[in-house]
Design a protein around this motif. Structure first.
Motif, mmCIF file in Angstrom:
data_model
loop_
_atom_site.group_PDB
_atom_site.id
_atom_site.type_symbol
_atom_site.label_atom_id
_atom_site.label_comp_id
_atom_site.label_asym_id
_atom_site.label_seq_id
_atom_site.Cartn_x
_atom_site.Cartn_y
_atom_site.Cartn_z
ATOM 1 N N LEU A 207 32.182 60.712 -4.257
ATOM 2 C CA LEU A 207 32.718 61.995 -3.542
ATOM 3 C C LEU A 207 32.008 63.166 -4.007
ATOM 4 N N LEU A 208 31.007 63.450 -2.858
ATOM 5 C CA LEU A 208 30.367 64.628 -3.328
ATOM 6 C C LEU A 208 30.806 66.301 -3.344
ATOM 7 N N SER A 209 31.476 66.172 -1.971
ATOM 8 C CA SER A 209 32.325 67.562 -1.653
ATOM 9 C C SER A 209 33.147 67.380 -0.702
ATOM 10 N N VAL A 210 34.079 68.552 -0.376
ATOM 11 C CA VAL A 210 34.956 68.419 0.947
ATOM 12 C C VAL A 210 34.725 69.629 1.794
ATOM 13 N N ASP A 211 34.610 69.210 2.954
ATOM 14 C CA ASP A 211 34.465 70.241 4.029
ATOM 15 C C ASP A 211 35.802 70.513 4.843
ATOM 16 N N PHE A 212 36.145 71.659 5.102
ATOM 17 C CA PHE A 212 37.350 71.882 5.810
ATOM 18 C C PHE A 212 37.075 72.235 7.384
ATOM 19 N N GLN A 213 37.840 71.224 8.344
ATOM 20 C CA GLN A 213 37.504 71.763 9.598
ATOM 21 C C GLN A 213 38.674 72.312 10.473
ATOM 22 N N VAL A 214 38.436 73.343 11.222
ATOM 23 C CA VAL A 214 39.630 74.114 11.830
ATOM 24 C C VAL A 214 39.472 73.521 13.325
ATOM 25 N N GLY A 215 40.446 73.086 13.993
ATOM 26 C CA GLY A 215 40.581 72.478 15.313
ATOM 27 C C GLY A 215 41.200 73.708 16.169
ATOM 28 N N ARG A 216 41.299 73.191 17.286
ATOM 29 C CA ARG A 216 41.586 74.257 18.381
ATOM 30 C C ARG A 216 43.033 75.069 18.364
ATOM 31 N N THR A 217 44.025 74.151 17.594
ATOM 32 C CA THR A 217 45.378 74.373 17.360
ATOM 33 C C THR A 217 45.536 75.159 16.030
ATOM 34 N N GLY A 218 44.360 75.073 15.141
ATOM 35 C CA GLY A 218 44.381 75.863 13.811
ATOM 36 C C GLY A 218 44.639 74.949 12.830
ATOM 37 N N ALA A 219 45.027 73.415 13.192
ATOM 38 C CA ALA A 219 45.142 72.656 12.210
ATOM 39 C C ALA A 219 43.808 72.555 11.094
ATOM 40 N N VAL A 220 43.965 72.569 9.888
ATOM 41 C CA VAL A 220 42.876 72.488 9.074
ATOM 42 C C VAL A 220 42.852 71.155 8.284
ATOM 43 N N THR A 221 41.699 70.314 8.499
ATOM 44 C CA THR A 221 41.619 68.946 7.987
ATOM 45 C C THR A 221 40.347 68.592 7.002
ATOM 46 N N ALA B 28 34.529 60.597 5.285
ATOM 47 C CA ALA B 28 35.739 60.234 5.379
ATOM 48 C C ALA B 28 36.865 61.234 5.715
ATOM 49 N N SER B 29 37.946 60.861 6.272
ATOM 50 C CA SER B 29 38.981 61.857 6.355
ATOM 51 C C SER B 29 39.840 61.729 5.023
ATOM 52 N N LEU B 30 40.166 62.910 4.614
ATOM 53 C CA LEU B 30 41.145 62.998 3.638
ATOM 54 C C LEU B 30 42.791 63.476 4.123
ATOM 55 N N HIS B 31 42.758 63.666 5.161
ATOM 56 C CA HIS B 31 44.196 63.912 6.115
ATOM 57 C C HIS B 31 44.572 65.262 5.822
ATOM 58 N N ASN B 32 45.213 65.349 4.408
ATOM 59 C CA ASN B 32 46.047 66.655 4.136
ATOM 60 C C ASN B 32 46.092 66.723 2.557
ATOM 61 N N ALA B 33 46.607 67.921 2.290
ATOM 62 C CA ALA B 33 46.749 68.409 0.630
ATOM 63 C C ALA B 33 47.798 67.401 0.194
ATOM 64 N N GLU B 34 48.719 66.839 0.744
ATOM 65 C CA GLU B 34 49.736 66.015 0.304
ATOM 66 C C GLU B 34 48.946 64.447 -0.092
ATOM 67 N N GLN B 35 47.994 63.844 0.794
ATOM 68 C CA GLN B 35 47.390 62.971 0.671
ATOM 69 C C GLN B 35 46.390 63.027 -0.655
ATOM 70 N N ILE B 36 45.734 64.077 -0.670
ATOM 71 C CA ILE B 36 44.732 64.228 -1.602
ATOM 72 C C ILE B 36 45.389 64.290 -3.276
ATOM 73 N N ALA B 37 46.682 65.214 -3.214
ATOM 74 C CA ALA B 37 47.494 65.110 -4.392
ATOM 75 C C ALA B 37 47.932 63.733 -4.624
ATOM 76 N N LEU B 38 48.522 62.930 -3.801
ATOM 77 C CA LEU B 38 48.961 61.601 -4.044
ATOM 78 C C LEU B 38 48.091 60.679 -4.697
ATOM 79 N N TYR C 164 47.707 75.132 8.522
ATOM 80 C CA TYR C 164 47.318 75.787 9.695
ATOM 81 C C TYR C 164 46.855 77.256 9.580
ATOM 82 N N CYS C 165 45.784 77.552 10.138
ATOM 83 C CA CYS C 165 45.325 79.041 10.281
ATOM 84 C C CYS C 165 46.228 79.626 11.398
#
Length: 699
Positions: free
Chosen positions: A317-331, A349-359, A418-419
């Motif tokens: 794993l090199l780095s993590v980007d954060f994408q913001v969608g139309r509804t403000g969801a941050v992936t 690869a998708s990391l889904h959300n903060a809870e999955q990363i922490a898990l 969400y933003c």
């Protein structure tokens, strides 16, 4: 004569449908097929006495709410014993050969969908039931009729008068990807894999929504008391002749070496298939041998499922980007050292959300394991802790939007951040414009995502309403555009003024309001003014509108920035009201009616249309302002109880017909109404009426 014409058209359309969806060998084009279907629809409308639930016109589904009935399987739907080991598979072969010799097997792919049992009587589909617990399942016949690869009438004349056929309802990868894009676009959590998506789609309350999901169905086993076959393989070939979609990936095997070769081939070749598979099923071919081997309490002794191991890759794993969608969801999206996986090179690869990363305790620089969820979406499933860099620190999820700097929020019950700055966050603004111009929304041609971004960056468009202020001179000098492109864009924008209200409502981009929900709201409230004035309780009376959607709609109309955009859209000439339908009479003028149950002479859609045509209003739930509960067979007991409690008049189909004919009707005796078992959808208490006056926001 007319009945014969209708039957001929049905047979002709069924044959073309089979050739297109099952054989992939169409004889006519889409235009010719649609013309035949329209002709049949018009004839069935003109001659309703010849209606048939298995007509191909019913494949489009209905917007009526399904109330799934639990039924007992005539023949139990047992599970298969699973193995991930070739050694165990070889032991299975040894056990079989101790009792049956010589033995012949049929090897089939194990489809990763949801199991279904279809019953046919006299060559016509009569019932479709989910596996459930193997003994009892849900009757989903209305939804299964929308699946194009399920024959409604069988071809030929050599099928048993009564039999069941089992199979798997699948969601092809193409449909899965489209559905997840749509879910993300309206702020819904995407499905994890095609199997979950297929199961969820099969249990939609609206069969019209199931039809839109583009499900597929492959059949793999006939069941009955007196099947005219000696072998399983022979029965599948017959099923194919009758019009069923039977897999081409089937092989007769007479040795364990042939079985091993089949497994080795498909362990790799499965990645080229358009649907998900997770193994190979090996069945003893002769029915006499199956009967001799018998069953355990849970599974047949004559079959086993070999499950493929999920293909896994290990990379950094090199780095993590954060994408913001139309509804403000941050992936969060992981950037990886490129690695080959399941026929492709995976870099992200998708990391889904903060809870999955922490898990998973994923950290930058970790060596991680990557799999393809449902053979489509790369996902990180674990960490190789033995190679974790010294001094690594737990990953910290961002606290502010990477695009606009606004502090992120996490709503109760939501896994994602969400933003909350929809009016000034660039990717949300651009995303809403891209959604607004899309084909199923305003259908504005010539404006792709890159052009929208260009218009935004150039300051020409700051929101969706600005599109209607564009001028030719604004466009002609932009990169990659010219006079012809500018004219095409402006012409398409002008044409979009003719888009009907329900699509405008979908286009403006209210969170959780997708295409189907927009149609429901437009049909219920008729105008944007009425929708804006509705309370969450009033919104929730519409079918399939839950609390989450109701609150989202209310919040949208409380935002001053949204109201400003809507005022400018109305000034530009967009349709903010539903078109008027033909009025037959005023005999139901202002009457609010709830429909529940099934009816002999009308579908629920037809009853809804009649209610509106005679001046009435359809309601989704019984409340204190309901005038009639129109009750059919198997009415939900919760609706009946509430109607009695509130003193709502209960009428039947014949009473309804007399009312719209102008005849007087007495009280309906409640004990004449067959009541169904209470379903989960009926247990919810309907909200109370709110009598607040409507306010006019847009005119």
């Amino acid at each position: 004569m007319m009945r014969q014409k209708i039957e001929q058209l049905r047979e002709q359309i069924n044959d073309h449908n089979y050739r297109y969806y099952v054989l992939n060998d169409p004889l006519i084009g889409d235009y010719e097929f649609d013309a035949l279907l329209r002709e049949l629809q018009e004839l069935e409308k003109a001659y309703p006495e010849f209606d048939d639930p298995n007509s191909p016109t019913h494949r489009v589904g209905s917007d009526a709410t399904n109330e799934f009935r639990t039924v007992e399987h005539r023949y139990p739907m047992l599970s298969l014993s699973n193995t991930y080991s070739l050694d165990e598979l070889h032991e299975f072969d040894v056990r079989i050969r101790k009792e049956v010799e010589p033995v012949e097997y049929v090897c089939e792919l194990k489809f990763d969908g949801t199991a279904i049992s279809l019953t046919y009587q006299d060559g016509r589909l009569s019932q479709s039931v989910t596996r459930g617990d193997g003994t009892r399942g849900d009757d989903v016949t209305a939804n299964v009729r929308t699946i194009r690869t399920v024959p409604l009438r069988l071809a030929g004349d050599d099928y048993p008068s009564f039999f069941e056929i089992r199979g798997e309802v699948l969601m092809p990868f193409r449909s899965f990807e489209r559905l997840n894009r749509e879910r993300e676009d309206i702020g819904e959590t995407p499905f994890a894999n095609p199997r979950n998506a297929a199961a969820g789609s099969l249990k939609q309350q609206s069969s019209a929504e199931t039809a839109r999901r583009e499900l597929d169905c492959t059949l793999y086993a006939l069941v009955g008391d007196k099947l005219p076959f000696e072998t399983h393989y022979e029965s599948l070939q017959a099923a194919r002749r009758w019009g069923f979609k039977v897999s081409d990936q089937i092989s007769l095997c007479r040795s364990i070496d042939e079985i091993d070769a089949f497994i080795r081939h498909w362990d790799k070749a499965r990645y080229d298939l358009p649907f998900a598979t997770d193994g190979v099923v090996i069945k003893v071919n002769r029915f006499a041998d199956q009967n001799r081997l018998g069953y355990t309490a849970k599974a047949p002794r004559w079959a086993v499922a070999y499950k493929f191991k999920a293909e896994q890759a290990r990379t950094r794993l090199l780095s993590v980007d954060f994408q913001v969608g139309r509804t403000g969801a941050v992936t969060p999206v992981a950037n990886l050292d490129p690695v080959p996986l399941a026929g492709t090179t995976v870099k992200r690869a998708s990391l889904h959300n903060a809870e999955q990363i922490a898990l998973l305790d994923i950290r930058l620089g970790d060596m991680v394991y990557v799999e393809k969820g449902g053979e489509i979406i790369p996902k990180i499933t674990g960490v190789d802790l033995s190679e974790r860099p010294a001094g690594s620190e737990p990953f910290k999820f961002i606290t502010h939007c990477p695009e606009c700097g606004t502090e992120l929020v996490k709503y109760e019950g939501e896994a994602r951040h969400y933003c909350p700055n929809p009016s000034h966050c660039p990717p949300q603004i651009v995303g809403r414009i891209v959604h607004f111009i899309s084909r199923k929304a305003m259908n504005i041609d010539g404006l792709g995502e890159e052009t929208v971004q260009l218009l935004y960056d150039s300051g020409l468009v700051a929101d969706i309403a600005d599109l209607y202020r564009l001028k030719r001179e604004d466009l002609v000098d932009l990169p990659r555009l010219g006079e012809k492109s500018a004219d095409n864009i402006l012409n398409s924008i002008r044409k979009s003024l003719n888009v009907p209200f329900d699509r405008v409502l979908f286009a403006i981009g209210i969170r959780f309001v997708g295409e189907t929900t927009a149609k429901t709201l437009a049909a219920q409230f008729k105008s944007l003014d009425a929708l804006a004035a509705a309370t969450p309780e009033e919104l929730a009376t519409a079918e399939d509108i839950g609390e989450r959607i109701a609150v989202s709609v209310r919040d949208y109309f409380l935002d001053p920035a949204n109201l400003d955009i809507l005022e400018r859209l109305k000034a530009s000439g967009l349709h903010f009201e539903a078109g008027e339908s033909a009025r037959l009479s005023d005999r139901l003028d202002g009457k609010k009616i709830v429909i529940s149950g099934t009816f002999e002479r009308h579908s629920r859609d037809q009853l809804k249309q009649l209610i509106e045509a005679h001046g009435g209003k359809n309601q989704g739930a019984v409340s204190s302002n309901t005038d009639y509960l129109l009750a059919g067979n198997n009415i939900g007991p919760a609706k009946l109880t509430k109607a009695n409690k509130l003193g709502v008049k209960i009428i039947g189909e014949a009473d309804f017909e007399r009312i719209i004919a102008g005849e007087a009707v007495g009280e309906k005796e409640h004990d004449e109404i067959p009541v169904a078992e209470q379903s989960s959808s009926e247990k919810k208490e309907e909200p109370s009426e709110n009598n607040s006056k409507q306010r006019t926001l847009f005119g």
